[in-house]
Design a protein around this motif. Sequence first.
Motif, mmCIF file in Angstrom:
data_model
loop_
_atom_site.group_PDB
_atom_site.id
_atom_site.type_symbol
_atom_site.label_atom_id
_atom_site.label_comp_id
_atom_site.label_asym_id
_atom_site.label_seq_id
_atom_site.Cartn_x
_atom_site.Cartn_y
_atom_site.Cartn_z
ATOM 1 N N ILE A 174 0.841 -1.202 0.000
ATOM 2 C CA ILE A 174 0.000 0.000 0.000
ATOM 3 C C ILE A 174 0.876 1.252 0.000
ATOM 4 N N CYS A 175 1.977 1.207 0.752
ATOM 5 C CA CYS A 175 2.908 2.343 0.763
ATOM 6 C C CYS A 175 3.465 2.599 -0.635
ATOM 7 N N ARG A 176 3.760 1.539 -1.365
ATOM 8 C CA ARG A 176 4.258 1.709 -2.735
ATOM 9 C C ARG A 176 3.201 2.395 -3.598
ATOM 10 N N GLU A 177 1.954 1.956 -3.452
ATOM 11 C CA GLU A 177 0.866 2.561 -4.227
ATOM 12 C C GLU A 177 0.736 4.055 -3.928
ATOM 13 N N LEU A 178 0.964 4.440 -2.669
ATOM 14 C CA LEU A 178 0.809 5.832 -2.255
ATOM 15 C C LEU A 178 2.109 6.630 -2.368
ATOM 16 N N ASP A 179 3.106 6.026 -2.993
ATOM 17 C CA ASP A 179 4.387 6.703 -3.246
ATOM 18 C C ASP A 179 5.108 7.084 -1.950
ATOM 19 N N ILE A 180 5.037 6.196 -0.960
ATOM 20 C CA ILE A 180 5.824 6.356 0.260
ATOM 21 C C ILE A 180 7.039 5.438 0.143
ATOM 22 N N ASP A 181 8.216 5.985 0.350
ATOM 23 C CA ASP A 181 9.423 5.167 0.347
ATOM 24 C C ASP A 181 9.532 4.476 1.705
ATOM 25 N N ALA A 182 8.907 3.315 1.816
ATOM 26 C CA ALA A 182 8.840 2.596 3.088
ATOM 27 C C ALA A 182 9.729 1.358 3.052
ATOM 28 N N VAL A 183 10.262 1.011 4.206
ATOM 29 C CA VAL A 183 11.116 -0.167 4.342
ATOM 30 C C VAL A 183 10.603 -1.009 5.505
ATOM 31 N N GLY A 184 10.366 -2.285 5.266
ATOM 32 C CA GLY A 184 9.902 -3.169 6.317
ATOM 33 C C GLY A 184 11.047 -3.731 7.129
ATOM 34 N N VAL A 185 10.955 -3.632 8.437
ATOM 35 C CA VAL A 185 11.961 -4.210 9.335
ATOM 36 C C VAL A 185 11.242 -4.898 10.490
ATOM 37 N N SER A 186 11.942 -5.801 11.143
ATOM 38 C CA SER A 186 11.423 -6.394 12.370
ATOM 39 C C SER A 186 12.425 -6.142 13.480
ATOM 40 N N GLY A 187 12.051 -6.524 14.686
ATOM 41 C CA GLY A 187 12.963 -6.336 15.799
ATOM 42 C C GLY A 187 14.238 -7.135 15.678
ATOM 43 N N VAL A 188 14.249 -8.141 14.804
ATOM 44 C CA VAL A 188 15.435 -8.968 14.582
ATOM 45 C C VAL A 188 16.453 -8.222 13.730
ATOM 46 N N ASP A 189 15.992 -7.361 12.834
ATOM 47 C CA ASP A 189 16.883 -6.702 11.874
ATOM 48 C C ASP A 189 17.827 -5.717 12.552
ATOM 49 N N ALA A 190 19.128 -5.874 12.247
ATOM 50 C CA ALA A 190 20.160 -4.938 12.703
ATOM 51 C C ALA A 190 20.088 -4.670 14.205
ATOM 52 N N ASN A 191 19.724 -5.718 14.969
ATOM 53 C CA ASN A 191 19.624 -5.585 16.429
ATOM 54 C C ASN A 191 18.690 -4.466 16.858
ATOM 55 N N LEU A 192 17.613 -4.276 16.106
ATOM 56 C CA LEU A 192 16.681 -3.201 16.433
ATOM 57 C C LEU A 192 16.109 -3.375 17.833
ATOM 58 N N ILE A 193 15.571 -4.559 18.111
ATOM 59 C CA ILE A 193 15.023 -4.840 19.448
ATOM 60 C C ILE A 193 15.801 -6.003 20.046
ATOM 61 N N GLN A 194 16.572 -5.744 21.088
ATOM 62 C CA GLN A 194 17.270 -6.800 21.816
ATOM 63 C C GLN A 194 16.399 -7.186 23.012
ATOM 64 N N ALA A 195 16.107 -8.475 23.102
ATOM 65 C CA ALA A 195 15.123 -8.915 24.092
ATOM 66 C C ALA A 195 15.584 -10.165 24.832
ATOM 67 N N THR A 196 14.920 -10.422 25.948
ATOM 68 C CA THR A 196 15.154 -11.606 26.762
ATOM 69 C C THR A 196 13.817 -12.304 26.991
ATOM 70 N N ARG A 197 13.839 -13.615 26.953
ATOM 71 C CA ARG A 197 12.606 -14.360 27.195
ATOM 72 C C ARG A 197 12.064 -14.043 28.587
ATOM 73 N N ARG A 198 10.788 -13.777 28.648
ATOM 74 C CA ARG A 198 10.149 -13.411 29.910
ATOM 75 C C ARG A 198 10.092 -14.613 30.851
ATOM 76 N N ALA A 199 10.489 -14.386 32.077
ATOM 77 C CA ALA A 199 10.389 -15.429 33.101
ATOM 78 C C ALA A 199 8.928 -15.593 33.512
ATOM 79 N N PRO A 200 8.556 -16.765 34.010
ATOM 80 C CA PRO A 200 7.176 -16.942 34.506
ATOM 81 C C PRO A 200 6.839 -15.873 35.540
ATOM 82 N N VAL A 201 5.613 -15.385 35.480
ATOM 83 C CA VAL A 201 5.187 -14.322 36.388
ATOM 84 C C VAL A 201 3.916 -14.732 37.116
ATOM 85 N N GLN A 202 3.774 -14.213 38.317
ATOM 86 C CA GLN A 202 2.583 -14.483 39.106
ATOM 87 C C GLN A 202 1.461 -13.560 38.663
#
Length: 310
Positions: A115-143
Motif C-alpha cells: 500500500i505504501c508503494r501505491e501511495l508513493d511512500i518510500d517505506a522499508v519493512g523491518v522487524s525487531g530482529v533486523d540490525a539488532n533493532l530490538i534486543q530482548a530476553t525471554r520473559r520469566a514466569p510471572v505471578q
Amino acid sequence: MIAHRSDKTAAIRALRSASPYIRLYKGKTFVVKAGGAVFGDQVATRALIEQIAILHYLGIRVVMVHGGGPQLTEVTEAMGVPTRMVQGRRVTDEKAIDATSMVLNGLINTRLLAICRELDIDAVGVSGVDANLIQATRRAPVQVESELVDYGLVGDIDVVGDSVLRKLLDNGLMPVVSPLSADKKGVLLNINADTVAAAIGAALGAEKLILCTGAPGILADVSDPGSIISYTDLKGLAKLRESGAIKDGMLPKVKAIEEAIHGGVRRVHVISYDAPDSILTEVFTNEGMGTLIVSDSKALSPAEQTGAKA
C-alpha cells in the motif's frame, strides 16, 4: 455544458487552521502503532496508510509499528494451536512462534509495504530482529493473581538499537516495524506491539506516540463508548486502573503509554482507526478526537484543557 467551481472556502480554512501544526511538527518524529484488527478491512487499512502518508509528505519523520493479533489467532487456530491471552498478552509456544513470524513479518508487513508503494511512500519493512533493532530476553514466569503464568516465547525488551531507524529516517524513508524479535541466541520472541512502539518512541525521543485502536480512546466506563476521556496524565491512568476502568487488552496499552512518557515521549494519543481521518483530526485540529496523555496535565495550557491537542 456549464461547469461550476466547487466552493474552496472550507479547504482553504482547513489548511490555514492546520498550518501552525505543520510548522510545529515538520522534522519531528512520530511513532504510529496500529493494531491488527484494522488490517482485516482493506478499505480501512488503506485509509489509515493514506493518513500516515500525509504526515510523511509534510516532512514528519514517521515510524509505523504494526500488530497482527486477529490474523495470528486465525492462523494458529487453523493449525490446531489454541490461543490463550492473560491480561491482554498472548501466550506463545513453539508452534505459535512460527505462525507469528509468518503473519507479522510476512503477511501483514508485506501488505502494508504494498500500500505504501501505491501511495508513493518510500517505506522499508523491518522487524525487531533486523540490525539488532530490538534486543530482548525471554520473559520469566510471572505471578498473575493466584497463577504462575509462563508466557512461553514472549520477550521483554532489553535495548532498542535505534541506529537503523535513524539511518532510514535520515534518508527520507519510513520504517514499517514488525514487533517480532529474538534473544542473544537467536531464539525468536513475540513482543507486544504497543510495548515495541513505546520503546521505539522513547529511544528516538519521539514528539508523539499515536496508538490506533478499536476503541475511540480511553473510556471512563468501558461499557459506554461515549465516555471518552479527552486528556489525562500518569496519575489519572493509575486511578483508572485502580478503579477497574482499564482492563484486558487496554492493560498492556496503558503500561506502554506509561513507559513511553517515562522514556521521554512528550505526548501519547489513543484514537480509533474506525473514525474517519482520526490521525489527521487528532494531530492537526484543536479539538482532536481521542485521548491525550501527558506526564502531568497541570502543564497543559487552558486552551489545551478545553479541547486542544497540540
